[in-house]
Design an enzyme around this catalytic site. Structure first.
Site, PDB file in Angstrom:
ATOM      1  CB  VAL A  78      60.919 -45.503  -5.249  1.00 36.59           C
ATOM      2  CG1 VAL A  78      60.645 -46.556  -6.302  1.00 36.59           C
ATOM      3  CG2 VAL A  78      60.440 -45.972  -3.889  1.00 36.59           C
ATOM      4  CB  ILE A  81      67.058 -47.497  -5.974  1.00 34.53           C
ATOM      5  CG1 ILE A  81      67.059 -46.917  -4.567  1.00 34.53           C
ATOM      6  CG2 ILE A  81      67.713 -48.867  -5.997  1.00 34.53           C
ATOM      7  CD1 ILE A  81      66.241 -47.685  -3.576  1.00 34.53           C
ATOM      8  CD  GLU A  83      63.883 -51.172  -9.535  1.00 35.17           C
ATOM      9  OE1 GLU A  83      63.352 -51.702 -10.523  1.00 35.17           O
ATOM     10  OE2 GLU A  83      63.257 -50.768  -8.558  1.00 35.17           O
ATOM     11  CG  ASP A 125     100.133 -76.377 -17.570  1.00 32.20           C
ATOM     12  OD1 ASP A 125      99.806 -75.956 -18.698  1.00 32.20           O
ATOM     13  OD2 ASP A 125      99.541 -77.297 -16.995  1.00 32.20           O
ATOM     14  CB  THR A 127      99.637 -78.496 -21.574  1.00 30.34           C
ATOM     15  OG1 THR A 127      98.938 -78.055 -20.392  1.00 30.34           O
ATOM     16  CG2 THR A 127     100.502 -79.690 -21.249  1.00 30.34           C
TER      17      THR A 127
END
Length: 145
Positions: A78, A81, A83, A125, A127
């Protein structure tokens, strides 16, 4: 309709993939460590009760020690891990989003901050609007042809 067309698919970003890979490796390492600790504590217990230098007599109450060993192993899994890792990443992406906003770059999705952080070429593009994530050759001129 336009927003639905602009939304990218649910594929993971490179950072999310790297975090998933790291979390799996940490999980496997934690699980392996927990199994090794459980086996080591169990072997130590057996040697203490039935070993050649044993000074204790076996009692059924001593089996409670295995329960404690299992609790230690589960605790290791536990704790291993991570978190807080996804939260830290989200906070850093939100900070990047505000920094880009200060530079007059409007970012609508947090994952775009990560993507823009590793960009080498931006396609726009005339613009200045960002184009789609595809480039297509419309015409090519090779040696004047």
């Amino acid at each position: 309709k336009i927003l639905i067309g602009l939304d990218p698919d649910d594929s993971q970003t490179p950072l999310q993939e790297a975090l998933d890979s790291l979390a799996k490796k940490i999980g496997y390492l934690g699980l392996t460590t927990a199994v090794i600790v459980f086996i080591a504590l169990s072997v130590w217990w057996v040697l203490e009760i039935w070993g050649p230098f044993s000074k204790r007599d076996f009692k059924w109450e001593h089996l409670q020690d295995f329960n404690n060993f299992f609790i230690v192993a589960v605790t290791i899994v536990v704790v291993a891990i991570p978190e807080g890792l996804p939260l830290a990443v989200m906070i850093s992406l939100a900070y990047s989003m505000t920094q880009m906003l200060k530079d007059n770059n409007l970012v609508r999705h947090l994952s775009a901050c990560e993507t823009m952080g590793c960009v080498t070429t931006i396609c726009t593009d005339k613009t200045g609007t960002l184009t789609m994530n595809r480039m297509e050759v419309v015409k090519s001129f090779i040696a004047g042809n």
